[in-house]
Design a protein around this motif. Structure first.
Motif: not given
Length: 659
Positions: A114-128
């Motif tokens: 299946i064709p896909m695009i990946l959206v990485l959400n809330q990366i700022d939360q991980a940095e914290r």
């Protein structure tokens, strides 16, 4: 792929990764988002236009795997796999804090071709939290375009639209999962996609899979996929050796504590109910005065006759009697939405799992139970994320005991009639009673589940496994707009019913049996001589032991359409009653007396009404949804009989003791 002009894309991901927030941002809709799994339990569609291209977005229920374990996941798998020719591609939402868990489903979809695009959400939360994600390496390792977003702040939304417009969907050529050699010869050789054939095989859809145990193969696949994910993330994620303890960890020491967690939750509820009365007082007075003026204005300016009476004494008071409670409903919903948005409601689910287990339910049952405080209809639908059929049926049967927003107008007016304005430690008695009604609904739901679990047989035991999200600042403005929409839905939905009911009540109260042989029917009769009074007094023997007069009987009958109709009906009846004292509807009800001199709404009668509406199943729409979800007239009929019988019996006992 699809052949029509409109491009269709799917929003896919685990529960509680921000899919619904991305959906709202893309389509400018106000779908409810929540910080716990199970908010989206059916597909939602929206549209947006970008650079003259129309795009339809379908937000699928969150899932952890393409192998369904609950009804909402079954909806997800069917749409994703069976409808593959209908959409252009998948926008996969991956939350930075749960990246490993999310990549399992991502790889399964990728291997389906299946064709896909990946959206990485809330990366700022991980940095914290001291977690650094190398997005470039992640993109290369997965061979896919990665877009970084913070959906709540609208960051990255335009990038998603641009990627969809330029068709940046990628189809993986090399599968990440190697199908076991011992099973390869059993797969469907005619299938275009080998992994698709494997999925059907492990789900038992293949004729060659009769002697296999699907769960074992699915577990093997999961283990191997996570081994592959670990290798990828080893080069992508780096963690700081030490980082400061975050607010989430500090708060959770109290908020999920096995004792203080419950104390805090009850305290929060009490504050909310205090605000329901305190903050709503002024707008409710303004609405009451506005409708009193409108009733007087129409009475003075419309021509004398039936139309004048219908509008000024029927429709306007009926609508005013229900709209006056819109501020209370809005305040209650707003606080509940803020709690969901902040991440606190996920802690409530975790806390309640300990309480619900002995009653035959699990922690996921608290999602529909809490949702039931807004409306039982979406609450019953949200039981689809409960895997165990017995626990799901139990939850459906007991959820209507929860105090929904439709009961709030009834509770509010009755509590206002029988409870004083006094306070204790600054908290109004009315707020304490309202909290008591909500707790009563909850405990009766638990007691009912404890009894019913002995009559519903289902093998298997489930466990609650969930991630507690970090605490987040609620979107105060967005939630306020959402509440305005919900309140407007309440006003328009209840208003339509009240409008029709007010006309019916007016007709039955304006006309009566003929007074002399020359009349067909008597018109503009006294309320006590109307057809409505005749009908009401016919059922009075059945309701008199509960402390109700014929007017309340009519109110109860009309409220089987929807509970809040009781208040509109009483407003119309007291406006039509020439003998009722002047003033607001609640004042007319407070001073109304029976022929024997007793107050119509005495303390005993008020308690009886509160208990009746706490337990009675008086909502046709909820009944329809229960039947749709259970597909059983037996359980639907049982629910009606159980709740109505319990309501009558408890109200009878309460009145007879207190009168």
């Amino acid at each position: 792929m699809q052949e029509n002009n409109k491009k269709q894309i799917l929003l896919v991901g685990n529960p509680n990764v921000g899919k619904s927030t991305v959906f709202n941002a893309l389509s400018n809709k106000k779908q409810k988002t929540g910080n716990y799994a199970g908010v989206t339990v059916s597909s939602h569609a929206g549209n947006y236009s970008y650079k003259n291209e129309d795009v339809e977005i379908v937000d699928l229920p969150g899932s952890y795997s393409i192998y369904p374990s609950s009804e909402d996941e079954a909806i997800f798998s069917k749409f994703l796999i069976d409808g593959q020719k209908d959409y252009s591609g998948v926008v996969y939402i991956l939350e930075a804090l749960s990246i490993k868990r999310g990549l399992l489903l991502f790889q399964q979809i990728q291997d389906l071709g299946i064709p896909m695009i990946l959206v990485l959400n809330q990366i700022d939360q991980a940095e914290r939290r001291g977690i650094h994600i190398d997005v470039e390496k992640l993109s290369q390792a997965l061979n896919i375009k990665v877009i970084q977003t913070n959906a709540k702040e609208q960051i990255g939304i335009e990038a998603i639209k641009e990627a969809v417009f330029t068709n940046d969907f990628v189809t993986s050529e090399k599968p990440s999962f190697e199908i076991p050699a011992e099973h390869k010869n059993l797969l469907d050789t005619n299938s275009e996609n080998e992994y698709h054939s494997w999925v059907n095989f492990t789900l038992g859809k293949s004729s060659e899979s009769k002697n296999i145990v699907p769960k074992r193969l699915q577990v093997k696949e999961t283990v191997r996929r996570y081994q592959h994910v670990d290798k990828i993330l080893a080069d992508v994620i780096t963690k700081k050796a030490q980082f400061k303890e975050l607010l989430t960890e500090k708060l959770d020491k109290v908020l999920v504590h096995k004792f203080w967690g419950y104390v805090v939750f009850l305290f929060i509820l009490l504050l909310i109910f205090q605000c329901v009365y305190f903050l709503a007082e002024y707008p409710m007075n303004w609405i009451d005065e506005a409708f009193a003026w409108l009733s007087e204005f129409t009475g003075e300016h419309l021509p004398e006759g039936p139309v004048n009476s219908l509008v000024s004494q029927g429709i306007v008071p009926g609508l005013g009697g229900i709209i006056i409670f819109a501020p209370q409903i809005g305040i209650l919903l707003y606080f509940l939405y803020l709690l969901e948005d902040s991440g606190y409601m996920a802690r409530v689910v975790f806390l309640m799992d300990r309480i619900l287990r002995p009653f035959g339910l699990n922690g996921k049952s608290i999602v529909p139970l809490v949702s039931g405080t807004a409306c039982a209809i979406p609450a019953v639908i949200s039981t689809r994320n409960i895997e165990n059929l017995k626990e799901r049926l139990l939850t459906i049967l007991v959820t209507p005991f929860m105090t929904c927003s439709a009961r709030l107008p009834v509770y509010s007016i009755i509590i206002g009639l029988i409870i004083s304005d006094a306070t204790i430690f600054g908290i109004q008695y009315k707020a304490l009673v309202l909290l008591g009604m909500y707790l009563l609904g909850f405990f009766v739901a638990l007691l009912s589940a404890a009894i019913l679990k002995n009559f519903i047989k289902e093998d298997g035991k489930t466990y609650l496994v969930m991630d507690l999200p970090t605490y987040k600042k609620p979107l105060f403005g967005y939630d306020f707009k959402l509440v305005l929409g919900k309140v407007w839905d309440f006003i328009t939905g209840a208003g339509k019913i009240i409008f029709i009911v007010s006309i019916i009540i007016w007709v039955l109260s304006y006309f009566g049996p003929k007074q002399n042989p020359n009349e067909i029917v008597a018109t503009d009769v006294h309320l006590d001589h109307s057809y409505l009074a005749k009908m009401g007094k016919a059922i009075e023997p059945a309701i008199a032991p509960l402390g109700y007069d014929w007017k309340m009987g009519v109110g109860i009958l009309t409220s089987f359409v929807a509970r809040e109709v009781f208040v509109g009906t009483m407003s119309t009846l007291y406006s039509l009653d020439d003998d009722a004292p002047e003033g607001k509807v609640i004042d007319k009800m407070r001073h109304d007396i029976k022929p024997n001199g007793e107050k119509v709404f005495s303390f005993a009668t008020g308690v009886s009404v509160l208990l009746f509406y706490a337990f009675a199943m008086q909502c046709v729409s909820t009944l329809a949804v229960v039947y749709r979800e259970t597909k059983s007239w037996k359980w639907t009929g049982f629910q009606v009989a159980m709740m109505t019988g319990l309501a009558y019996f408890v109200s009878l006992i309460a009145y007879q003791i207190l009168k």
